[in-house]
Enzyme design. Structure first.
Site, PDB file in Angstrom:
ATOM      1  N   LEU A  64       0.832  -1.200   0.000  1.00 47.49           N
ATOM      2  CA  LEU A  64       0.000   0.000   0.000  1.00 47.49           C
ATOM      3  C   LEU A  64       0.867   1.249   0.000  1.00 47.49           C
ATOM      4  O   LEU A  64       0.377   2.356  -0.131  1.00 47.49           O
ATOM      5  CB  LEU A  64      -0.938  -0.028   1.208  1.00 47.49           C
ATOM      6  CG  LEU A  64      -1.783  -1.320   1.280  1.00 47.49           C
ATOM      7  CD1 LEU A  64      -2.584  -1.371   2.567  1.00 47.49           C
ATOM      8  CD2 LEU A  64      -2.712  -1.430   0.081  1.00 47.49           C
ATOM      9  N   ARG A  65       2.169   1.061   0.177  1.00 43.40           N
ATOM     10  CA  ARG A  65       3.181   2.111   0.040  1.00 43.40           C
ATOM     11  C   ARG A  65       3.170   3.154   1.147  1.00 43.40           C
ATOM     12  O   ARG A  65       3.863   4.159   1.041  1.00 43.40           O
ATOM     13  CB  ARG A  65       3.068   2.799  -1.327  1.00 43.40           C
ATOM     14  CG  ARG A  65       3.367   1.884  -2.505  1.00 43.40           C
ATOM     15  CD  ARG A  65       4.709   1.231  -2.377  1.00 43.40           C
ATOM     16  NE  ARG A  65       5.195   0.709  -3.655  1.00 43.40           N
ATOM     17  CZ  ARG A  65       6.312  -0.007  -3.772  1.00 43.40           C
ATOM     18  NH1 ARG A  65       7.025  -0.303  -2.706  1.00 43.40           N
ATOM     19  NH2 ARG A  65       6.709  -0.433  -4.952  1.00 43.40           N
ATOM     20  N   ASP A 306       0.355  -9.695  -5.498  1.00 43.72           N
ATOM     21  CA  ASP A 306       1.684  -9.103  -5.359  1.00 43.72           C
ATOM     22  C   ASP A 306       1.674  -7.655  -5.846  1.00 43.72           C
ATOM     23  O   ASP A 306       2.607  -7.194  -6.512  1.00 43.72           O
ATOM     24  CB  ASP A 306       2.742  -9.925  -6.105  1.00 43.72           C
ATOM     25  CG  ASP A 306       4.146  -9.630  -5.591  1.00 43.72           C
ATOM     26  OD1 ASP A 306       4.261  -9.122  -4.461  1.00 43.72           O
ATOM     27  OD2 ASP A 306       5.129  -9.885  -6.321  1.00 43.72           O
TER      28      ASP A 306
END
Lengths: 424, 317
Positions: A64-65, A306
């Site tokens: 999700l950064r 992924d």
């Protein structure tokens, strides 16, 4: 809130149920299938005629950064992309900046995700501090904060003694360790499978041995420590065999593959197309075929997206310098359906790989449509086609090898705990 | 995505990025065009006004003296304006990306980019990015390709041995890291050479190299037997001692081309090297300077080949 989902084809892999029925939801739970409970008056009715109603998808790996890489993606953008893809539960790897190695960071992430109230977020904690492979993290504290497992993401793991101790420590608390097998030295600097294409294109290669040697080590350590081991992103035919042998011996090892690796091989890299730069690398067609067969036979437990949002600039570089990864949350369902169609796999069995089994690996109460279960539901039109373009993708990043391809299967509604969080 | 970046649908050359996939008549056309730039009597290379008023950018992200210079001479003989850029020392160190650099140069009215880069695929990236009227020549990308080197090697072989179909060619040395080897293999096979061999220890061979159409040897005594052409590759300093090779001395003993080993080949064998040479490591001075060596001819022909490629690319509009 009472919702009635009418006339959908209800597929519940947990019970092998596959029939057209009505489904009734009250206060966030599934209360009945088929027969309307006495006194049930729906506040909302969803007509699902011609659609498939299945458990909300469970994705074992989506980056999700946040924190740290908000220019690639944010929790807002990616959780909305998740529900647009029918995904209601996400396990996110610890390779954020800072790394998820402190309880405070995990609590913050859980809190942010809860506030947004889209998909459930299950952080996977770092196994070592800073993912440096040296010192153990406070796994018990991290678990209390909400980590469901511990992993090393894609960070190289060099010191076998540290992995050994990390597994011993995790086993003490009965925590699960998730690892992607890649020998740090054999994988160093490599960007493509060590085969015909890397040789032709002159790309630094990662041999299959990098996976199988690491895998053999991890299995030996799991045997010794008794830790629950989940193998992430398997990419080679020989890797699948090694896991199968370990299971025959009685070891409880689970494994997943990425949806990219179900469909693509090294041949697809073409003229250095950096969208095909993935970790692990796309391997040979033999490996891809083994993955497809392994999913059908049950040797592989789950398909994950992924999901790895990468900003455009990081892909507009020579292949080796480009950042690996592909956006995938919105493609997990159609790519699983595509595999099932091509291999003539029953829908109920295909959907199991993205609902029931990943829920079991995560150890969460989800992935089933049984009465009494939380109403995390995906309703999709199996016949509707859509084209993957930067405009149709909701994820902030548009990096995918499937750009400009047509996908069959479109999410119409996503419900989380009985609330409609996405509809077309 | 375009499946073939360097050829138009009609098969005309749009960029020169790799030898792989080039039809033999395209290759022959380049060789024949190069031939016309060489004066048959004096063997000098003529100056022609074909690229007058065009700006050619030598975009070198990796050090090179010979290749850059021959491209520069070639462009000047075609009357182009040549601008040399060594990017290592300028914009890349300031954080500008490869494509930003290219965009800036396009704004300076570039007609052609000659690109040398240490990463495989860099020239493809640029070719995919620029407008169709701008031409890209790959002057070497990572381990991938060095098409003009392969063309000048072919030209040299054909100049001295016009009947290519009967020739056996051996490429010796660091095949793993060599863009010259890959391009040479494709070029020789495209022209229907009888046999292409590679000779190297296992550590310097990439996996599946035989799929490119070569016979693999590990022993010079067997590999050199009856060959008509030997192409010796340069061994990079940083690879001479470490986990690929134990020492330059041992390499020279096993794979260095000496007069003694040369006797295993055909009596009229040609010896080639893309330069720059490490004398006493991959080749003995007696061979490099001996009667079989055509290494300096390669350099001269390289100018004609690069003129041919540039003029063909610019003519195609």
């Amino acid at each position: 809130m009472h919702i009635q989902i009418k006339k959908g084809r209800i597929i519940n892999p947990a019970t092998q149920h596959d029939a057209i029925d009505d489904l009734y939801i009250s206060h966030g739970e599934i209360v009945a299938i088929g027969v309307c409970p006495p006194g049930f008056i729906p506040d909302r009715t969803i007509n699902a005629e011609g659609y498939i109603v299945c458990p909300g998808l469970i994705d074992l790996s989506a980056r999700l950064r946040e924190p740290g890489y908000e220019y690639k993606a944010t929790l807002e953008s990616e959780l909305y992309a998740a529900v647009a893809g029918g995904v209601t539960s996400i396990a996110c790897p610890p390779d954020t900046d800072p790394v998820l190695d402190e309880p405070g960071l995990v609590e913050m992430l859980k809190h942010r995700a809860r506030t947004l109230n889209q998909a459930h977020v299950y952080p996977v904690g770092a196994l070592t501090v800073g993912l440096k492979g040296e010192a153990l993290t406070e796994m018990a504290e991290l678990s209390d904060a909400g980590c469901i497992a511990f992993s090393h993401a894609d960070a190289p793991f060099i010191n076998t003694r540290v992995i050994y101790r990390a597994m011993q420590y995790a086993a003490t608390y009965n925590f699960t360790v998730w690892l992607r097998p890649q020998d740090a030295y054999l994988g160093e600097g490599g960007v493509a499978h060590d085969g015909e294409i890397a040789t032709r294109l002159g790309l630094p290669a990662i041999p299959s041995l990098a996976e199988t040697i690491a895998l053999t080590t991890l299995i030996s350590l799991a045997r010794e420590t008794g830790v629950k081991l989940h193998i992430c992103r398997l990419s080679t035919a020989s890797g699948i065999q090694i896991i199968q042998q370990a299971r025959e011996e009685g070891l409880a090892i689970t494994c997943d593959v990425s949806s990219q690796h179900v469909h693509l091989s090294e041949q697809d890299i073409g003229n250095f197309d950096s969208h095909f730069h993935l970790a692990p690398p796309l391997r040979s067609q033999t490996d891809r075929n083994a993955i497809r067969a392994g999913l059908a036979s049950g040797e592989i437990d789950a398909i994950c997206s992924d999901h790895t949002p990468v900003d455009e600039d990081a892909k507009l570089l020579p292949f080796s310098q480009s950042e690996p990864g592909a956006t995938g949350l919105e493609l997990l369902l159609p790519l699983t359906l595509k595999w099932a169609r091509e291999e003539e796999i029953k829908l109920v069995d295909a959907l199991r790989l993205i609902t029931q089994t990943p829920a079991k690996i995560l150890g969460i109460k989800a992935g089933s449509l049984d009465v009494g279960e939380p109403a995390d539901i995906c309703i999709f039109d199996p016949e509707q086609s859509w084209r993957v373009t930067p405009e149709t993708l909701i994820s902030q990043s548009k990096n995918t090898p499937f750009l400009d391809m047509d996908m069959k299967g479109r999410v119409m509604y996503t419900l989380m705990e009985g609330a409609v969080v996405y509809e077309t | 995505m375009q499946t073939n970046l360097q050829l138009t649908k009609e098969g005309r050359l749009r960029h020169l990025l790799t030898i792989e996939g080039l039809p033999s008549d395209t290759i022959l056309n380049i060789l024949d065009t190069a031939n016309r730039f060489i004066d048959p009597k004096t063997h000098e290379i003529q100056k022609v006004p074909l690229l007058s008023g065009k700006a050619v950018f030598n975009l070198f992200f990796e050090n090179s003296t010979r290749t850059r210079t021959t491209f520069e001479i070639a462009a000047k003989r075609l009357s182009a304006d040549v601008i040399n850029l060594n990017i290592n020392t300028s914009s890349q160190s300031k954080g500008e990306t490869l494509l930003d650099t290219v965009d800036n140069l396009v704004s300076m009215q570039a007609a052609m980019f000659i690109v040398r880069h240490n990463e495989s695929g860099a020239a493809h990236l640029i070719a995919r990015h620029v407008a169709p009227h701008i031409k890209v020549i790959n002057a070497g990308d990572g381990r991938h390709a060095h098409p003009t080197q392969a063309l000048l090697d072919l030209f040299t072989i054909r100049y001295f041995r016009p009947d290519l179909s009967r020739l056996r060619v051996a490429i010796v040395g660091d095949i793993l890291h060599s863009r010259v080897a890959r391009s040479d293999i494709h070029a020789l096979n495209a022209m229907g050479i009888a046999e292409v061999r590679v000779i190297a220890p296992y550590t310097l061979l990439p996996k599946g190299i035989e799929l490119l159409g070569v016979k693999v040897f590990h022993d010079m005594a067997k590999g050199l037997r009856d060959v008509d052409v030997i192409i010796i590759l340069r061994l990079q300093n940083e690879r001479m001692s470490g986990s690929l090779l134990p020492s330059p001395q041992e390499y020279f003993k096993s794979y260095g081309l000496t007069s003694e080993k040369l006797r295993l080949a055909h009596p009229d064998v040609l010896v080639m090297h893309p330069g720059p040479m490490n004398r006493g490591i991959e080749i003995d001075s007696a061979v490099a300077d001996g009667p079989h060596s055509v290494i300096l001819s390669q350099v001269t022909f390289g100018i004609a080949i690069r003129m041919a490629v540039m003029s063909i690319l610019m003519k195609e509009d």
